[in-house]
Design a protein around this motif. Structure first.
Motif, PDB file in Angstrom:
ATOM      1  N   TRP A 115       1.206  -1.179   0.001  1.00 24.09           N
ATOM      2  CA  TRP A 115       0.246  -0.565  -0.025  1.00 24.09           C
ATOM      3  C   TRP A 115       0.818   1.000   0.278  1.00 24.09           C
ATOM      4  N   LYS A 116       2.195   1.563   0.188  1.00 28.46           N
ATOM      5  CA  LYS A 116       2.904   2.260   0.100  1.00 28.46           C
ATOM      6  C   LYS A 116       3.753   2.488  -0.706  1.00 28.46           C
ATOM      7  N   ALA A 117       3.511   1.543  -2.038  1.00 23.90           N
ATOM      8  CA  ALA A 117       5.126   0.751  -3.321  1.00 23.90           C
ATOM      9  C   ALA A 117       3.898   2.368  -4.250  1.00 23.90           C
ATOM     10  N   LYS A 118       4.663   2.393  -4.785  1.00 24.34           N
ATOM     11  CA  LYS A 118       4.698   3.230  -6.426  1.00 24.34           C
ATOM     12  C   LYS A 118       4.610   1.951  -8.024  1.00 24.34           C
ATOM     13  N   GLY A 119       3.966   2.931  -9.273  1.00 23.73           N
ATOM     14  CA  GLY A 119       4.749   2.303 -10.081  1.00 23.73           C
ATOM     15  C   GLY A 119       4.911   1.085 -10.278  1.00 23.73           C
ATOM     16  N   GLU A 120       6.377   0.954 -10.614  1.00 27.27           N
ATOM     17  CA  GLU A 120       6.155  -0.588 -10.820  1.00 27.27           C
ATOM     18  C   GLU A 120       6.529  -1.895 -10.075  1.00 27.27           C
ATOM     19  N   GLU A 121       7.534  -0.523  -9.260  1.00 27.74           N
ATOM     20  CA  GLU A 121       7.633  -1.710  -7.958  1.00 27.74           C
ATOM     21  C   GLU A 121       6.117  -1.959  -7.645  1.00 27.74           C
ATOM     22  N   GLN A 122       5.190  -1.754  -7.217  1.00 20.14           N
ATOM     23  CA  GLN A 122       4.107  -1.290  -6.737  1.00 20.14           C
ATOM     24  C   GLN A 122       3.312  -2.958  -7.481  1.00 20.14           C
ATOM     25  N   SER A 203     -14.447  -1.872   6.204  1.00 23.38           N
ATOM     26  CA  SER A 203     -12.787  -0.909   5.605  1.00 23.38           C
ATOM     27  C   SER A 203     -12.573   0.496   5.064  1.00 23.38           C
ATOM     28  N   ASP A 204     -13.867   1.436   4.831  1.00 28.78           N
ATOM     29  CA  ASP A 204     -13.808   2.691   4.757  1.00 28.78           C
ATOM     30  C   ASP A 204     -12.949   3.335   5.599  1.00 28.78           C
ATOM     31  N   GLU A 205     -12.805   2.799   6.970  1.00 24.70           N
ATOM     32  CA  GLU A 205     -12.200   3.725   8.243  1.00 24.70           C
ATOM     33  C   GLU A 205     -11.005   3.032   8.319  1.00 24.70           C
ATOM     34  N   VAL A 206     -10.585   2.390   7.671  1.00 20.94           N
ATOM     35  CA  VAL A 206      -9.208   1.800   7.470  1.00 20.94           C
ATOM     36  C   VAL A 206      -8.295   2.325   6.118  1.00 20.94           C
ATOM     37  N   TYR A 207      -9.475   2.445   5.445  1.00 21.76           N
ATOM     38  CA  TYR A 207      -9.099   3.500   4.275  1.00 21.76           C
ATOM     39  C   TYR A 207      -8.520   4.907   4.821  1.00 21.76           C
ATOM     40  N   ASN A 208      -9.067   5.512   5.505  1.00 15.90           N
ATOM     41  CA  ASN A 208      -9.321   6.309   5.630  1.00 15.90           C
ATOM     42  C   ASN A 208      -8.391   6.920   6.455  1.00 15.90           C
ATOM     43  N   PHE A 209      -7.611   6.003   7.058  1.00 17.42           N
ATOM     44  CA  PHE A 209      -6.563   6.302   8.470  1.00 17.42           C
ATOM     45  C   PHE A 209      -5.246   6.077   7.178  1.00 17.42           C
ATOM     46  N   ALA A 210      -4.806   5.045   6.586  1.00 13.83           N
ATOM     47  CA  ALA A 210      -4.044   4.793   5.629  1.00 13.83           C
ATOM     48  C   ALA A 210      -3.799   5.852   4.797  1.00 13.83           C
ATOM     49  N   LEU A 211      -4.943   6.578   3.934  1.00 10.62           N
ATOM     50  CA  LEU A 211      -5.098   7.641   3.954  1.00 10.62           C
ATOM     51  C   LEU A 211      -3.995   8.844   4.659  1.00 10.62           C
ATOM     52  N   ASP A 212      -4.161   9.173   5.663  1.00  7.55           N
ATOM     53  CA  ASP A 212      -4.292  10.315   6.614  1.00  7.55           C
ATOM     54  C   ASP A 212      -2.358   9.523   6.735  1.00  7.55           C
ATOM     55  N   ILE A 213      -1.909   8.648   6.972  1.00  8.81           N
ATOM     56  CA  ILE A 213      -0.787   7.715   7.097  1.00  8.81           C
ATOM     57  C   ILE A 213      -0.148   8.464   6.137  1.00  8.81           C
ATOM     58  N   LYS A 214      -0.393   7.848   4.777  1.00 15.87           N
ATOM     59  CA  LYS A 214       0.525   8.507   3.464  1.00 15.87           C
ATOM     60  C   LYS A 214       0.592   9.915   3.067  1.00 15.87           C
ATOM     61  N   LYS A 215      -0.168  10.199   3.728  1.00 18.66           N
ATOM     62  CA  LYS A 215       0.243  12.478   3.506  1.00 18.66           C
ATOM     63  C   LYS A 215       0.669  12.488   4.809  1.00 18.66           C
ATOM     64  N   ALA A 216       0.120  12.107   5.665  1.00 21.11           N
ATOM     65  CA  ALA A 216       1.352  12.378   6.982  1.00 21.11           C
ATOM     66  C   ALA A 216       3.033  12.052   6.747  1.00 21.11           C
ATOM     67  N   LEU A 217       3.363  10.672   5.436  1.00 13.41           N
ATOM     68  CA  LEU A 217       4.579   9.953   5.728  1.00 13.41           C
ATOM     69  C   LEU A 217       4.906  11.010   3.914  1.00 13.41           C
ATOM     70  N   GLY A 218       4.422  12.131   3.424  1.00 10.69           N
ATOM     71  CA  GLY A 218       4.399  12.326   1.885  1.00 10.69           C
ATOM     72  C   GLY A 218       4.832  11.979   1.432  1.00 10.69           C
ATOM     73  N   LEU A 219       3.921  10.631   1.221  1.00 14.39           N
ATOM     74  CA  LEU A 219       3.897   9.545   0.214  1.00 14.39           C
ATOM     75  C   LEU A 219       2.896   9.657  -1.290  1.00 14.39           C
TER      76      LEU A 219
END
Lengths: 219, 219
Positions: A115-122, A203-219
Motif C-alpha cells: 500500500w505504500k509502493a508506487k509504479g513498477e515496484e508496486q 474497510s472505509d475507516e481503515v482506508y481513511n486511516f491509511a490515507l492520513d498516514i500516506k499524507k503524513a509520510l508525504g507518499l
C-alpha cells in the motif's frame, strides 16, 4: 475462570491486535481493551513489551504475552474448553502453524509494502501478493473454513488483514475478488461470526486511516 | 516407534537444518539425512516444499513438515517421551516461543546481513547485533541453559547459529566473547552434548564456505 484479569494493549487498525480480539471472543474470555498511543508510547506498553515496544500485548493476571501468533497459541492453551484453535493431531497442527507463518510473512508483511509502493515496484509486489493469495486459495479448496467445517487457527490468523483489502485494492488499483473469489467468499463467511464482525473495523475507516498516514509520510 | 520412516532434507551449513538435527538427536530418533543441492534443486525438495523450496524439510512417514521452528514443535509433539523441548506451563511455553521468534528475526536474519555488509552499514548492523545478543544474555541470566537446568526449545533454536559466530567475528572484526561472555560460555556447555557437537559443523568449515560464497557473489 473467576477472578482473572485479562487486559489487551490494542490499536484499532492493527490486524495483529484483531487476531487476539477474534480469539478471545471465540473463547468467550472477557477482557479490558486499552487502546495505545503508538507515537507517545505509554510506560505500561514499554514495561510490558520492552523488546519490541509494540502492540498487541495480552496481559493475563499481570503477566505479558507478546507477538500475535504467540498470543493465539497461549489463548488456545490457557482457555482450552471453547473453540479449540489448533488441531489435536501433530501433523495437522504443524500444517496450521506453517500456514500462519506464511500468512505473516507473505500476506501481512506484503500488505505493508504494497500500500505504500508506487509504479513498477508496486506492480511487482502486487503480482507476488496475488500469487500468494492464490496459494492460500489452493489451501482453502472448497472448504467452509481453513479449519474445514470449523473456524480455527489459520482462519483467526488470516481474517484480520481482509479489513485492509479495500485499502490495498484502492491504492493498488486491482481487485482481489476478480483474482481470488474463494478467499473473498471465505472472508464473508467469517464475518458472519460475531467474534469477527465485532473485532474488525470497517474497510472505509481503515482506508481513511491509511490515507492520513500516506499524507503524513508525504507518499 | 517401529516401522517409522524419518527423512531430513538437509544442507550442512544451514543453521535451520542443524536445529532439526539437534532435536532429533535429543529425542533419539533415527533418520536418513539427504543432503540437497541448493542450486539445482531436486524434484523431491520441490515436491516436499513447493511453497518455499527450502531446506530443512522433515519427512515423517511420507508427510513433509517445513520451516525449522514448526518442525521443532512437531518433533516435540510426535516424540514426546524423551527430552521435552517446550515447557508444559502455558505461560512458560509462550515465553519460549517469543524468544525463538526473536532469535529467528534478530539473530538468524541479522547474521545473514552482517557477514555480507561493509563499512558504515556493517558497523550499524554489528551494533544492533551485539545489542540483541545482550538481550538474550539477559534472558539466560546465570542459568545453565535457557531452559534452566535442562536443555530446551530456546537452546535448540539458538545454538546452531553459534557455528557461524567465528565467521561473523572475522568478517565483522569484532569479538562476541568480549561483548557477551555468558552467551559464549553457554554455547560451550551446549557443545558438551553429543546432540549438539554431532550436529554442528566446525567453525573453520563454515568460514571457508562463507569465504567461497563471498567470492562467488563478488563481495
Amino acid at each position: 475462570m473467576a477472578g482473572e484479569e485479562v487486559v489487551l494493549l490494542d490499536f484499532w487498525s492493527s490486524s495483529y491486535a484483531m487476531r487476539v480480539k477474534v480469539a478471545l471472543a471465540e473463547k468467550g474470555v472477557e477482557y479490558v481493551c486499552q487502546p495505545q498511543n503508538l507515537v507517545n508510547k505509554s510506560s505500561l506498553l514499554l514495561e510490558m513489551n520492552p523488546v519490541h515496544k509494540k502492540i498487541p500485548v495480552l496481559i493475563h493476571n499481570g503477566k505479558p504475552i507478546c507477538e500475535s501468533l504467540v498470543i493465539l497459541e497461549y489463548i488456545d492453551k490457557a482457555w482450552p474448553e471453547l473453540c479449540p484453535l489448533l488441531p489435536k493431531d501433530p501433523y495437522q497442527r504443524s500444517q496450521a502453524r506453517f500456514w500462519a507463518d506464511f500468512i505473516d510473512k507473505k500476506i501481512y508483511d506484503g500488505a505493508k509494502v504494497l500500500w505504500k509502493a508506487k509504479g513498477e515496484e508496486q506492480e511487482k509486489i502486487k503480482k507476488e501478493y496475488i500469487e500468494n493469495l492464490k496459494i492460500l486459495e489452493g489451501v482453502l479448496k472448497n472448504e467452509k473454513f481453513f479449519g474445514g467445517d470449523t473456524f480455527g487457527y489459520i482462519d483467526v490468523a488470516f481474517i484480520p488483514i481482509t479489513s485492509w483489502f479495500y485499502t490495498l485494492e484502492t491504492f493498488g488499483n486491482f481487485s482481489i475478488e476478480a483474482n481470488c473469489p474463494k478467499i473473498v467468499a471465505w472472508a464473508k463467511r467469517c464475518k458472519e461470526r460475531h467474534s469477527v464482525s465485532n473485532s474488525l473495523p470497517d474497510s472505509d475507516e481503515v482506508y481513511n486511516f491509511a490515507l492520513d498516514i500516506k499524507k503524513a509520510l508525504g507518499l
